[in-house]
Scaffold this motif. Structure first.
Motif: not given
Length: 234
Positions: A29-36, A145-151, A202-208
Motif C-alpha cells: 500500500l505504501l508503494l501504491a499510494y506513493g505512485r498514485g 503519507l507526508g502531506g498527502f491525504i485521501s478519503g 497534474k495529480f502526479k505533480h501534486l502527489l510528489q
C-alpha cells in the motif's frame, strides 16, 4: 509478500486498471499510494486490482464549499467528532452500510484487514461522528503519507453524519495549508463540497509535492464542529 514494483501508471487502460495481483501488505500500500495507485477489488474470483485513472477526483481546500443548509444543521446538531479512536469500526461499518445499498460494497475483508494494518503503521486514519448516546453514526477513513491525504470511503446512519466528518476534515486541512484531498472519484457528496477532476499528469505533480511535505499533524485538528461552523459564518 509485499509488491516489489508496479507498472508505469501511464500504461493503465481506459478504465484506469493498471495491474492485477499482489496483496495489501503495508509495504504494498505504501508503494501504491506513493505512485498514485489504489486497490479496488473487482470480484471474488479475481485477484486484487490496482487502479490509476486518467482523471482524478480531488477537492482543493481553498475551493471548499459548504452549503448554508449544512452550516445551519451543524450549528444545531448534537454530534461529536473524534479522530483515530475506532478505525476498525469505521471501515467495517463503511462495508456494512454500502453492502446494504444497491451498488454493494468493494470493501472486502481483505480491504478491512489490509487498511487496519496500514492504520497500525500510522498511514491510515479515521474520523468518527457520534450522537449524544455515544453511538457511531457516521465517519470516514483514508490514507495519510507526508502531506498527502485521501478519503477512501464514508458512511452515515443519521442525516448528514458523513458530511459532518468530511466538513471537519476539509476545514482542518485548509487551516494547516494542505492543498487538496484525494477523493479518487467524484460523488454527489464530494461534488457539493467542491470536488473537481484533474488529469493524471497534474495529480502526479501534486502527489510528489505532497509526499515531500511534513506529515500532517492530526493532533492540531479542531474537532469542535460548532466552533468551526461559527467561524465560517463570521
Amino acid at each position: 509478500m509485499p509488491i516489489i514494483d508496479f507498472p508505469n501508471i501511464d500504461t493503465a487502460d481506459e478504465n484506469g486498471l493498471l495491474a492485477l495481483g499482489g496483496d495489501l501488505h503495508p509495504d504494498s500500500l505504501l508503494l501504491a499510494y506513493g505512485r498514485g495507485i489504489y486497490p479496488w477489488p473487482i470480484g471474488r474470483d479475481f485477484p486484487m486490482a490496482w487502479f490509476s485513472p486518467s482523471k482524478r477526483g480531488v477537492i482543493f481546500t481553498e475551493d471548499l464549499h459548504v452549503s448554508r443548509s449544512l452550516l445551519k444543521f451543524i450549528k444545531k446538531c448534537d454530534f461529536s467528532v473524534t479522530f483515530n479512536t475506532d478505525f476498525k469500526e469505521v471501515i467495517s461499518t463503511c462495508a456494512k452500510v454500502h453492502n446494504q445499498s444497491r451498488e454493494g460494497t468493494w470493501i472486502t475483508k481483505e480491504i478491512i484487514d489490509g487498511y487496519t494494518e496500514f492504520h497500525h503503521h500510522e498511514h491510515a486514519y479515521s474520523i468518527e461522528v457520534r450522537n449524544p448516546k455515544g453511538e457511531l453514526i457516521g465517519g470516514l477513513y483514508g490514507v495519510i503519507l507526508g502531506g498527502f491525504i485521501s478519503g477512501e470511503s464514508m458512511f452515515h446512519k443519521e442525516k448528514n453524519a458523513s458530511k459532518v466528518a468530511l466538513f471537519v476534515l476539509l476545514y482542518n486541512l485548509r487551516k494547516l495549508g494542505i492543498p487538496y484531498l484525494d477523493t479518487q472519484m467524484i460523488t454527489n457528496t464530494t461534488k457539493n463540497f467542491g470536488a473537481t477532476e484533474i488529469s493524471r499528469d497534474k495529480f502526479k505533480h501534486l502527489l510528489q509535492m505532497s509526499l515531500g511535505m511534513k506529515k500532517i499533524d492530526v493532533k492540531n485538528f479542531n474537532l469542535n464542529i460548532h466552533e468551526i461552523a461559527q467561524s465560517l459564518t463570521n
